[in-house]
Design a protein around this motif. Structure first.
Motif, PDB file in Angstrom:
ATOM      1  N   ALA A   1      13.652   9.284  -0.633  1.00 19.04           N
ATOM      2  CA  ALA A   1      14.012   8.155   0.243  1.00 19.04           C
ATOM      3  C   ALA A   1      14.441   6.930  -0.567  1.00 19.04           C
ATOM      4  O   ALA A   1      14.095   6.789  -1.747  1.00 19.04           O
ATOM      5  N   ALA A   2      15.162   6.036   0.088  1.00 19.36           N
ATOM      6  CA  ALA A   2      15.594   4.788  -0.555  1.00 19.36           C
ATOM      7  C   ALA A   2      14.388   3.961  -0.983  1.00 19.36           C
ATOM      8  O   ALA A   2      13.332   4.019  -0.360  1.00 19.36           O
ATOM      9  N   GLY A   3      14.574   3.179  -2.042  1.00 17.19           N
ATOM     10  CA  GLY A   3      13.540   2.242  -2.464  1.00 17.19           C
ATOM     11  C   GLY A   3      12.889   2.619  -3.774  1.00 17.19           C
ATOM     12  O   GLY A   3      12.327   1.765  -4.450  1.00 17.19           O
TER      13      GLY A   3
ATOM     14  N   ASP B   1      14.586   4.401  -6.417  1.00 15.19           N
ATOM     15  CA  ASP B   1      15.596   4.126  -7.449  1.00 15.19           C
ATOM     16  C   ASP B   1      16.552   3.078  -6.893  1.00 15.19           C
ATOM     17  O   ASP B   1      17.708   3.340  -6.599  1.00 15.19           O
ATOM     18  N   LYS B   2      16.044   1.853  -6.766  1.00 17.22           N
ATOM     19  CA  LYS B   2      16.787   0.796  -6.058  1.00 17.22           C
ATOM     20  C   LYS B   2      18.100   0.452  -6.734  1.00 17.22           C
ATOM     21  O   LYS B   2      19.077   0.121  -6.072  1.00 17.22           O
ATOM     22  N   SER B   3      18.140   0.525  -8.061  1.00 16.03           N
ATOM     23  CA  SER B   3      19.342   0.098  -8.781  1.00 16.03           C
ATOM     24  C   SER B   3      20.088   1.275  -9.407  1.00 16.03           C
ATOM     25  O   SER B   3      20.876   1.093 -10.337  1.00 16.03           O
TER      26      SER B   3
ATOM     27  N   GLY C   1      19.177   2.651  -3.757  1.00 15.05           N
ATOM     28  CA  GLY C   1      19.263   1.384  -3.022  1.00 15.05           C
ATOM     29  C   GLY C   1      17.910   1.018  -2.428  1.00 15.05           C
ATOM     30  O   GLY C   1      16.923   1.685  -2.725  1.00 15.05           O
ATOM     31  N   THR C   2      17.866  -0.019  -1.659  1.00  9.75           N
ATOM     32  CA  THR C   2      18.958  -0.730  -1.024  1.00  9.75           C
ATOM     33  C   THR C   2      19.714  -1.604  -2.032  1.00  9.75           C
ATOM     34  O   THR C   2      19.094  -2.392  -2.761  1.00  9.75           O
ATOM     35  N   VAL C   3      21.050  -1.477  -2.005  1.00  7.40           N
ATOM     36  CA  VAL C   3      21.926  -2.259  -2.862  1.00  7.40           C
ATOM     37  C   VAL C   3      22.454  -3.432  -2.045  1.00  7.40           C
ATOM     38  O   VAL C   3      22.904  -3.245  -0.914  1.00  7.40           O
TER      39      VAL C   3
ATOM     40  N   VAL D   1      22.822   5.375   9.859  1.00  3.00           N
ATOM     41  CA  VAL D   1      22.136   4.118  10.153  1.00  3.00           C
ATOM     42  C   VAL D   1      20.637   4.385  10.045  1.00  3.00           C
ATOM     43  O   VAL D   1      20.131   5.361  10.594  1.00  3.00           O
ATOM     44  N   LYS D   2      19.941   3.523   9.285  1.00  2.00           N
ATOM     45  CA  LYS D   2      18.492   3.719   9.112  1.00  2.00           C
ATOM     46  C   LYS D   2      17.730   2.819  10.069  1.00  2.00           C
ATOM     47  O   LYS D   2      17.893   1.597  10.063  1.00  2.00           O
ATOM     48  N   LEU D   3      16.892   3.447  10.889  1.00  2.00           N
ATOM     49  CA  LEU D   3      16.222   2.735  11.985  1.00  2.00           C
ATOM     50  C   LEU D   3      14.769   2.379  11.678  1.00  2.00           C
ATOM     51  O   LEU D   3      14.104   3.027  10.862  1.00  2.00           O
TER      52      LEU D   3
ATOM     53  N   SER E   1       3.969   2.458   4.842  1.00  2.00           N
ATOM     54  CA  SER E   1       4.565   3.802   4.715  1.00  2.00           C
ATOM     55  C   SER E   1       3.468   4.821   4.440  1.00  2.00           C
ATOM     56  O   SER E   1       2.321   4.457   4.216  1.00  2.00           O
ATOM     57  N   GLY E   2       3.827   6.094   4.444  1.00  2.00           N
ATOM     58  CA  GLY E   2       2.857   7.148   4.135  1.00  2.00           C
ATOM     59  C   GLY E   2       2.217   7.726   5.380  1.00  2.00           C
ATOM     60  O   GLY E   2       2.789   7.685   6.477  1.00  2.00           O
ATOM     61  N   GLN E   3       0.976   8.241   5.229  1.00  2.00           N
ATOM     62  CA  GLN E   3       0.341   8.992   6.323  1.00  2.00           C
ATOM     63  C   GLN E   3       0.272   8.257   7.674  1.00  2.00           C
ATOM     64  O   GLN E   3       0.525   8.873   8.710  1.00  2.00           O
TER      65      GLN E   3
ATOM     66  N   GLY F   1       8.895   9.578   6.674  1.00  2.00           N
ATOM     67  CA  GLY F   1       7.646   8.913   7.058  1.00  2.00           C
ATOM     68  C   GLY F   1       6.481   9.863   6.902  1.00  2.00           C
ATOM     69  O   GLY F   1       6.268  10.741   7.728  1.00  2.00           O
ATOM     70  N   GLY F   2       5.741   9.717   5.811  1.00  2.00           N
ATOM     71  CA  GLY F   2       4.529  10.505   5.603  1.00  2.00           C
ATOM     72  C   GLY F   2       4.766  11.968   5.241  1.00  2.00           C
ATOM     73  O   GLY F   2       3.859  12.784   5.411  1.00  2.00           O
ATOM     74  N   VAL F   3       5.939  12.306   4.739  1.00  2.00           N
ATOM     75  CA  VAL F   3       6.148  13.702   4.313  1.00  2.00           C
ATOM     76  C   VAL F   3       5.524  13.885   2.923  1.00  2.00           C
ATOM     77  O   VAL F   3       5.916  13.221   1.965  1.00  2.00           O
TER      78      VAL F   3
ATOM     79  N   LEU G   1      11.235  11.561   1.341  1.00  2.61           N
ATOM     80  CA  LEU G   1       9.889  11.040   1.096  1.00  2.61           C
ATOM     81  C   LEU G   1       9.899  10.031  -0.036  1.00  2.61           C
ATOM     82  O   LEU G   1      10.791  10.060  -0.884  1.00  2.61           O
ATOM     83  N   TYR G   2       8.924   9.167  -0.011  1.00  5.28           N
ATOM     84  CA  TYR G   2       8.685   8.226  -1.102  1.00  5.28           C
ATOM     85  C   TYR G   2       7.180   8.186  -1.397  1.00  5.28           C
ATOM     86  O   TYR G   2       6.729   8.594  -2.464  1.00  5.28           O
ATOM     87  N   THR G   3       6.385   7.727  -0.405  1.00 12.34           N
ATOM     88  CA  THR G   3       4.951   7.519  -0.641  1.00 12.34           C
ATOM     89  C   THR G   3       4.252   8.815  -1.081  1.00 12.34           C
ATOM     90  O   THR G   3       3.337   8.783  -1.906  1.00 12.34           O
ATOM     91  N   GLY G   4       4.685   9.949  -0.554  1.00 10.20           N
ATOM     92  CA  GLY G   4       4.089  11.243  -0.926  1.00 10.20           C
ATOM     93  C   GLY G   4       4.191  11.492  -2.422  1.00 10.20           C
ATOM     94  O   GLY G   4       3.275  12.063  -3.034  1.00 10.20           O
TER      95      GLY G   4
HETATM   96  C1  LIG Z   1       7.835   0.546  -2.324  1.00  6.82           C
HETATM   97  C2  LIG Z   1       8.846   0.911  -1.262  1.00  6.82           C
HETATM   98  C3  LIG Z   1      10.127   0.361  -1.298  1.00  6.82           C
HETATM   99  C4  LIG Z   1      11.067   0.697  -0.314  1.00  6.82           C
HETATM  100  N1  LIG Z   1      12.323   0.175  -0.375  1.00  6.82           N
HETATM  101  C5  LIG Z   1      13.260   0.547   0.536  1.00  6.82           C
HETATM  102  C6  LIG Z   1      14.590   0.060   0.456  1.00  6.82           C
HETATM  103  O1  LIG Z   1      14.970  -0.679  -0.460  1.00  6.82           O
HETATM  104  N2  LIG Z   1      15.466   0.445   1.423  1.00  6.82           N
HETATM  105  C7  LIG Z   1      15.113   1.285   2.449  1.00  6.82           C
HETATM  106  O2  LIG Z   1      15.949   1.619   3.293  1.00  6.82           O
HETATM  107  N3  LIG Z   1      13.852   1.778   2.532  1.00  6.82           N
HETATM  108  C8  LIG Z   1      12.936   1.423   1.598  1.00  6.82           C
HETATM  109  N4  LIG Z   1      11.661   1.934   1.683  1.00  6.82           N
HETATM  110  C9  LIG Z   1      11.303   2.806   2.835  1.00  6.82           C
HETATM  111  C10 LIG Z   1      11.396   4.282   2.478  1.00  6.82           C
HETATM  112  O3  LIG Z   1      12.714   4.650   2.155  1.00  6.82           O
HETATM  113  C11 LIG Z   1      10.894   5.149   3.646  1.00  6.82           C
HETATM  114  O4  LIG Z   1      11.747   4.954   4.750  1.00  6.82           O
HETATM  115  C12 LIG Z   1       9.467   4.827   4.067  1.00  6.82           C
HETATM  116  O5  LIG Z   1       8.665   4.505   2.953  1.00  6.82           O
HETATM  117  C13 LIG Z   1       8.801   5.985   4.814  1.00  6.82           C
HETATM  118  O6  LIG Z   1       8.721   7.139   4.015  1.00  6.82           O
HETATM  119  P1  LIG Z   1       7.380   7.564   3.194  1.00  6.82           P
HETATM  120  O7  LIG Z   1       6.244   7.521   4.163  1.00  6.82           O
HETATM  121  O8  LIG Z   1       7.682   8.937   2.668  1.00  6.82           O
HETATM  122  O9  LIG Z   1       7.237   6.563   2.101  1.00  6.82           O
HETATM  123  C14 LIG Z   1      10.708   1.606   0.714  1.00  6.82           C
HETATM  124  C15 LIG Z   1       9.426   2.152   0.736  1.00  6.82           C
HETATM  125  C16 LIG Z   1       8.503   1.828  -0.226  1.00  6.82           C
HETATM  126  C17 LIG Z   1       7.133   2.451  -0.174  1.00  6.82           C
END
Ligand SMILES: Cc1cc2nc3c(=O)[nH]c(=O)nc-3n(C[C@H](O)[C@H](O)[C@H](O)COP(=O)(O)O)c2cc1C
Length: 348
Positions: free
Chosen positions: A59-61, A63-65, A83-85, A208-210, A259-261, A288-290, A309-312
């Motif tokens: 998921a985004a966030g 590798d922001k750059s 991103g987000t860029v 589009v991200k909601l 984010s997460g569980q 979300g929570g994967v 996923l990110y938090t996972g």
């Molecule tokens: C530290 C962090 C930074 C994030 N930054 C971004 C971001 O820059 N742009 C974006 O669209 N989502 C961002 N997110 C949201 C994630 O892309 C994702 O939609 C959200 O964390 C839910 O997934 P997860 O439960 O697997 O983390 C970020 C999430 C975290 C935890």
């Protein structure tokens, strides 16, 4: 390996740990083979007409750059979103701004789109082309006078290198951004985006991200516009601003997106609603929570074509991708399904 390092990593501030991870991934020395799984063909799918080895994305966030996406492909992700860029470089909110809620397997962040800006990021990707399907997530600068113009300028700048572009209207940490969920605001933005696409002959798929915090009334209006303005995908969802009352960690009331569980069911329910109203006309990426094969299957069977996923990965380490893939393959076998695509929407 991660379970040995985890206590040390978790003793660090979450953002310091993240910066260290980015620094080490820059070396890109990992052999790809350690993350391979048998029978991955069962997970082959396509997203926005592009063939993917599997439907598990980053998921985004993280590798922001856009500094380490090619190392992240080696972890076995089927696609990676950077991103987000924003148009200009920005530092984001004051630190500390990321919080680990260990008791809840969750994070709260209020980073505020810290990133190197579209110019540097465009050059960086030009000099290191992606080894896989790369999504680029775009958004406005905090101090901009015109958020729409920021989306247009980013889209023009980074489109050439994107597999797909995500229009992020859902970060809770940029004031006023979620106002684009309003029908009038969204329509104005999408008209402008289509104009920029036409004038500049841009053809990359858009998503589009909601926010997960929208009500049923808003969902159908948003879907109508997304179909009308030929957006290819919906990413469901970003972090949530609500749902704090049942959390256990002392940091539960930090300001920012959760984010997460605690987000898992909320985003899955929204995927189901959107799938039932779009019936495959729009592709859905579930987030979300994967953090397991079960959680990924829940979202795919609710109607997602792919998941992110990110938090996972923060809680379970990079091996989580391989574990999810192995689990998903076993679930498919148990359900008598030959390919992951057969699972899309079966429980919607
Ligand atoms: C530290 C962090 C930074 C994030 N930054 C971004 C971001 O820059 N742009 C974006 O669209 N989502 C961002 N997110 C949201 C994630 O892309 C994702 O939609 C959200 O964390 C839910 O997934 P997860 O439960 O697997 O983390 C970020 C999430 C975290 C935890």
């Amino acid at each position: 390996m991660f379970s040995i390092l985890r206590p040390y990593i978790f003793s660090l501030d979450p953002e310091v740990a993240h910066d260290l991870a980015i620094k080490s991934l820059k070396f890109n020395i990992l052999p790809k083979s350690i993350f391979n799984v048998d029978e991955e063909e069962m997970l082959e799918t396509s997203l926005f007409n592009e063939k993917l080895p599997n439907p598990i994305g980053l998921a985004a966030g993280f590798d922001k750059s856009a500094e380490v996406y090619n190392s992240l492909f080696k972890f076995g992700y089927g696609f990676v979103e950077v991103g987000t860029v924003t148009p200009k470089r920005q530092f984001g909110n004051p630190k500390p701004r990321v919080f680990r809620l260990e008791k809840d397997q969750a994070l709260i962040n209020r980073l505020g789109f810290n990133n190197h800006g579209s110019e540097i990021i465009f050059k960086r990707i030009s000099n290191n082309l992606p080894d896989g399907f790369l999504g680029i997530n775009i958004g406005p600068n905090k101090d901009t006078l015109n958020k729409e113009e920021d989306f247009y300028s980013c889209l023009k700048k980074i489109s050439p290198h994107a597999g797909y572009v995500t229009i992020n209207i859902s970060s809770p940490n940029t004031e006023g951004l979620r106002d684009f969920h309003d029908q009038k605001e969204l329509e104005k933005l999408l008209i402008g985006i289509n104009k920029i696409k036409k004038e500049n002959s841009l053809s990359k798929p858009l998503a589009v991200k909601l926010s997960p915090d929208i009500d049923d009334n808003e969902i159908s209006k948003i879907i109508e516009l997304i179909i009308k303005y030929r957006i290819s995908g919906i990413i469901v969802s970003n972090t949530t601003e609500i749902n704090r009352q049942n959390l256990n960690d002392v940091k539960k009331n930090e300001r920012g997106g959760l984010s997460g569980q605690p987000l898992r069911d909320r985003s899955t329910k929204l995927i189901k609603k959107i799938y039932n109203q779009t019936k495959g006309k729009i592709q859905i990426i579930g987030v979300g929570g994967v953090d397991s094969g079960k959680a990924a299957f829940e979202k795919i069977s609710a109607g997602a074509n792919a998941v992110q996923l990110y938090t996972g990965m923060v809680f379970k380490g990079p091996g989580v991708v391989k574990d999810i893939k192995k689990d998903l393959i076993s679930i498919l076998k148990k359900e008598n399904l030959k390919k992951i695509d057969e699972a899309i929407g079966i429980n919607a």
